[in-house]
Write a protein that holds these residues in place. Sequence first.
Motif, PDB file in Angstrom:
ATOM      1  N   ALA A 154      87.522  26.780 -30.589  1.00 30.49           N
ATOM      2  CA  ALA A 154      88.189  27.949 -29.995  1.00 30.49           C
ATOM      3  C   ALA A 154      89.670  27.847 -30.324  1.00 30.49           C
ATOM      4  CB  ALA A 154      87.969  27.985 -28.489  1.00 30.49           C
ATOM      5  N   GLN A 155      90.249  28.927 -30.835  1.00 29.91           N
ATOM      6  CA  GLN A 155      91.634  28.886 -31.291  1.00 29.91           C
ATOM      7  C   GLN A 155      92.456  30.041 -30.722  1.00 29.91           C
ATOM      8  OE1 GLN A 155      91.076  28.842 -35.619  1.00 29.91           O
ATOM      9  NE2 GLN A 155      91.515  26.650 -35.627  1.00 29.91           N
ATOM     10  N   TYR A 156      93.728  29.742 -30.463  1.00 29.72           N
ATOM     11  CA  TYR A 156      94.729  30.754 -30.128  1.00 29.72           C
ATOM     12  C   TYR A 156      95.881  30.632 -31.117  1.00 29.72           C
ATOM     13  CZ  TYR A 156      92.827  31.828 -25.453  1.00 29.72           C
ATOM     14  OH  TYR A 156      92.044  32.233 -24.399  1.00 29.72           O
ATOM     15  N   LEU A 157      96.424  31.755 -31.535  1.00 24.14           N
ATOM     16  CA  LEU A 157      97.657  31.778 -32.321  1.00 24.14           C
ATOM     17  C   LEU A 157      98.786  32.089 -31.363  1.00 24.14           C
ATOM     18  CD1 LEU A 157      98.787  31.491 -35.186  1.00 24.14           C
ATOM     19  CD2 LEU A 157      98.578  33.971 -35.427  1.00 24.14           C
ATOM     20  N   LEU A 158      99.750  31.149 -31.210  1.00 16.10           N
ATOM     21  CA  LEU A 158     100.730  31.206 -30.131  1.00 16.10           C
ATOM     22  C   LEU A 158     102.122  30.864 -30.631  1.00 16.10           C
ATOM     23  CD1 LEU A 158      98.610  29.103 -27.606  1.00 16.10           C
ATOM     24  CD2 LEU A 158      98.798  31.597 -27.618  1.00 16.10           C
ATOM     25  N   GLU A 206     105.365  28.265 -30.113  1.00 21.52           N
ATOM     26  CA  GLU A 206     105.368  26.827 -29.841  1.00 21.52           C
ATOM     27  C   GLU A 206     105.342  26.543 -28.351  1.00 21.52           C
ATOM     28  OE1 GLU A 206     107.789  22.748 -31.027  1.00 21.52           O
ATOM     29  OE2 GLU A 206     108.466  24.685 -31.795  1.00 21.52           O
ATOM     30  N   ALA A 207     106.129  27.282 -27.577  1.00 22.16           N
ATOM     31  CA  ALA A 207     106.181  27.060 -26.130  1.00 22.16           C
ATOM     32  C   ALA A 207     104.825  27.352 -25.486  1.00 22.16           C
ATOM     33  CB  ALA A 207     107.262  27.939 -25.502  1.00 22.16           C
ATOM     34  N   GLU A 208     104.159  28.406 -25.938  1.00 21.62           N
ATOM     35  CA  GLU A 208     102.849  28.745 -25.392  1.00 21.62           C
ATOM     36  C   GLU A 208     101.814  27.679 -25.737  1.00 21.62           C
ATOM     37  OE1 GLU A 208     103.050  33.659 -25.505  1.00 21.62           O
ATOM     38  OE2 GLU A 208     102.341  32.525 -27.244  1.00 21.62           O
ATOM     39  N   ALA A 209     101.845  27.193 -26.973  1.00 20.44           N
ATOM     40  CA  ALA A 209     100.879  26.170 -27.399  1.00 20.44           C
ATOM     41  C   ALA A 209     101.050  24.886 -26.604  1.00 20.44           C
ATOM     42  CB  ALA A 209     101.042  25.905 -28.893  1.00 20.44           C
ATOM     43  N   PRO A 244      88.607  17.087 -27.669  1.00 21.12           N
ATOM     44  CA  PRO A 244      89.690  16.987 -28.655  1.00 21.12           C
ATOM     45  C   PRO A 244      90.394  18.334 -28.806  1.00 21.12           C
ATOM     46  CG  PRO A 244      87.646  16.049 -29.514  1.00 21.12           C
ATOM     47  CD  PRO A 244      87.289  16.770 -28.255  1.00 21.12           C
ATOM     48  N   ALA A 245      91.701  18.294 -28.947  1.00 26.53           N
ATOM     49  CA  ALA A 245      92.491  19.506 -29.138  1.00 26.53           C
ATOM     50  C   ALA A 245      93.667  19.187 -30.043  1.00 26.53           C
ATOM     51  CB  ALA A 245      92.984  20.049 -27.799  1.00 26.53           C
ATOM     52  N   GLY A 246      94.231  20.202 -30.659  1.00 24.79           N
ATOM     53  CA  GLY A 246      95.366  19.974 -31.542  1.00 24.79           C
ATOM     54  C   GLY A 246      96.187  21.227 -31.725  1.00 24.79           C
ATOM     55  N   ILE A 247      97.414  21.025 -32.185  1.00 21.00           N
ATOM     56  CA  ILE A 247      98.329  22.119 -32.496  1.00 21.00           C
ATOM     57  C   ILE A 247      98.804  21.928 -33.921  1.00 21.00           C
ATOM     58  CG2 ILE A 247     100.507  23.257 -31.905  1.00 21.00           C
ATOM     59  CD1 ILE A 247     100.205  22.071 -29.074  1.00 21.00           C
ATOM     60  N   ASP A 248      98.666  22.956 -34.763  1.00 17.86           N
ATOM     61  CA  ASP A 248      99.165  22.862 -36.122  1.00 17.86           C
ATOM     62  C   ASP A 248      99.942  24.118 -36.494  1.00 17.86           C
ATOM     63  OD1 ASP A 248      96.805  24.221 -38.309  1.00 17.86           O
ATOM     64  OD2 ASP A 248      96.531  24.182 -36.152  1.00 17.86           O
ATOM     65  N   GLU A 249     100.671  24.015 -37.587  1.00 23.18           N
ATOM     66  CA  GLU A 249     101.569  25.082 -38.023  1.00 23.18           C
ATOM     67  C   GLU A 249     100.841  26.040 -38.959  1.00 23.18           C
ATOM     68  OE1 GLU A 249     104.876  27.027 -37.675  1.00 23.18           O
ATOM     69  OE2 GLU A 249     105.104  24.920 -37.133  1.00 23.18           O
ATOM     70  N   THR A 250     101.070  27.343 -38.766  1.00 27.08           N
ATOM     71  CA  THR A 250     100.589  28.358 -39.695  1.00 27.08           C
ATOM     72  C   THR A 250     101.759  29.269 -40.044  1.00 27.08           C
ATOM     73  OG1 THR A 250     100.018  30.111 -38.114  1.00 27.08           O
ATOM     74  CG2 THR A 250      98.400  28.338 -38.421  1.00 27.08           C
ATOM     75  N   ALA A 251     101.525  30.162 -40.993  1.00 27.84           N
ATOM     76  CA  ALA A 251     102.587  31.096 -41.389  1.00 27.84           C
ATOM     77  C   ALA A 251     102.941  32.054 -40.271  1.00 27.84           C
ATOM     78  CB  ALA A 251     102.144  31.867 -42.633  1.00 27.84           C
ATOM     79  N   LYS A 252     102.030  32.235 -39.320  1.00 33.51           N
ATOM     80  CA  LYS A 252     102.245  33.207 -38.241  1.00 33.51           C
ATOM     81  C   LYS A 252     102.606  32.559 -36.911  1.00 33.51           C
ATOM     82  CE  LYS A 252      99.122  36.640 -40.259  1.00 33.51           C
ATOM     83  NZ  LYS A 252      97.922  37.483 -40.041  1.00 33.51           N
ATOM     84  N   GLY A 253     102.745  31.250 -36.882  1.00 36.16           N
ATOM     85  CA  GLY A 253     103.099  30.574 -35.640  1.00 36.16           C
ATOM     86  C   GLY A 253     102.250  29.332 -35.429  1.00 36.16           C
ATOM     87  N   LYS A 254     102.235  28.829 -34.208  1.00 30.94           N
ATOM     88  CA  LYS A 254     101.461  27.634 -33.873  1.00 30.94           C
ATOM     89  C   LYS A 254     100.008  28.020 -33.582  1.00 30.94           C
ATOM     90  CE  LYS A 254     104.927  24.681 -33.905  1.00 30.94           C
ATOM     91  NZ  LYS A 254     104.998  23.526 -34.790  1.00 30.94           N
ATOM     92  N   ARG A 255      99.086  27.220 -34.091  1.00 31.51           N
ATOM     93  CA  ARG A 255      97.670  27.453 -33.838  1.00 31.51           C
ATOM     94  C   ARG A 255      97.135  26.332 -32.959  1.00 31.51           C
ATOM     95  NH1 ARG A 255      94.654  28.136 -39.120  1.00 31.51           N
ATOM     96  NH2 ARG A 255      95.260  25.944 -39.351  1.00 31.51           N
ATOM     97  N   PHE A 256      96.670  26.716 -31.765  1.00 36.33           N
ATOM     98  CA  PHE A 256      96.066  25.756 -30.843  1.00 36.33           C
ATOM     99  C   PHE A 256      94.557  25.768 -31.065  1.00 36.33           C
ATOM    100  CE2 PHE A 256      93.720  24.858 -27.012  1.00 36.33           C
ATOM    101  CZ  PHE A 256      94.257  23.648 -26.618  1.00 36.33           C
ATOM    102  N   THR A 257      93.963  24.582 -31.247  1.00 38.36           N
ATOM    103  CA  THR A 257      92.529  24.468 -31.504  1.00 38.36           C
ATOM    104  C   THR A 257      91.896  23.542 -30.477  1.00 38.36           C
ATOM    105  OG1 THR A 257      92.861  24.767 -33.885  1.00 38.36           O
ATOM    106  CG2 THR A 257      90.758  23.836 -33.182  1.00 38.36           C
ATOM    107  N   LEU A 258      90.816  24.016 -29.857  1.00 33.55           N
ATOM    108  CA  LEU A 258      90.022  23.199 -28.945  1.00 33.55           C
ATOM    109  C   LEU A 258      88.638  23.023 -29.561  1.00 33.55           C
ATOM    110  CD1 LEU A 258      89.942  21.883 -26.056  1.00 33.55           C
ATOM    111  CD2 LEU A 258      88.797  23.988 -25.321  1.00 33.55           C
ATOM    112  N   TYR A 259      88.206  21.768 -29.705  1.00 34.56           N
ATOM    113  CA  TYR A 259      86.906  21.453 -30.291  1.00 34.56           C
ATOM    114  C   TYR A 259      85.875  21.368 -29.164  1.00 34.56           C
ATOM    115  CZ  TYR A 259      89.443  20.432 -34.563  1.00 34.56           C
ATOM    116  OH  TYR A 259      90.246  20.541 -35.679  1.00 34.56           O
ATOM    117  N   LEU A 260      84.936  22.292 -29.152  1.00 31.34           N
ATOM    118  CA  LEU A 260      83.948  22.372 -28.085  1.00 31.34           C
ATOM    119  C   LEU A 260      82.914  21.267 -28.240  1.00 31.34           C
ATOM    120  CD1 LEU A 260      83.512  26.251 -28.089  1.00 31.34           C
ATOM    121  CD2 LEU A 260      85.155  24.872 -26.799  1.00 31.34           C
TER     122      LEU A 260
END
Length: 290
Positions: free
Chosen positions: A6-10, A12-15, A32-48
């Motif tokens: 499950a991912q949100y594009l956020l 940095e403060a929101e992520a 497990p969860a992570g935050i990585d950089e994309t061209a449109k902002g930070k992408r938060f990923t949660l591994y179900l």
Amino acid sequence: MTAKIAQYLLTEAEAVALSAAIDVDDTLSALPAGIDETAKGKRFTLYLSGADDAGEIAALKKIAAAILPGKAGKPTIETLPDTDWVAKSLEGLPPVRAARFIVLGSHDRARRLPNEIAIEIEAGEAFGTGHHGTTAGCLIAIDRLARTRPIRSALDVGTGSGVLAIAIAKAAKARVLASDIDPVATRVAKENVALNGVAANVTVVTAGDLKGGVFSGAGPFDLVVANILAGPLIGLAPSIRRHLAPGGTVILSGLIPDQRARIVAAYRGQGLRLVRSMILNDWLTITFER
């Protein structure tokens, strides 16, 4: 293993805010969860987990509704291909060196230097290959401790692939009890313990907490290492203190720098003394003593 994310594009403060909220949630903190950089902002990923994806997505939306107005119902859900992601991630990765340790696969045995302590880990299904800043931070802290004082017995909480338990057994010749909530992890850890020739020193068990007789029977421990997440680390603080020998050391990781104050408060509240903290590749490792 097939899995969903499950991912949100956020921003940095929101992520960061979403990650911190999940760390203290009973349903999601172990995922497990992570935050990585994309061209449109930070992408938060949660591994179900695959055990209750619908419930985990609902819990994620509830948390998001509280801190991300307007974005609560909009996570992107993706199904990952049926792939061994640990094996895939290790393809082409070089050995990892941390203090005296080198974590490597069998194909890299020739790259070990004479003074290095080799930990051989084959690609498997459990977390903990040595390529993450949390594992490397713990290895550095373990090496520092093993050089300065004897370690007779140790506990590795959330052992994953068994890297830290193997490191302790090799560097300190200590008896190590390694536990994990995931039976897949404990199976993989046992295989890696045998591969590294330390099966006589390391016992691996599947356990969701530290309340069983196996822990009281093996302790008290001169060293407790826990490389998991902030929420579980805070919840386990009283149990870790109870199993720690007088003068013993606790090494904690799986943390981001913003979580330092909460962790320090929880363990100082158990009467432990902060010794040092270290940031490696944006991940925090903290050492306490009793």
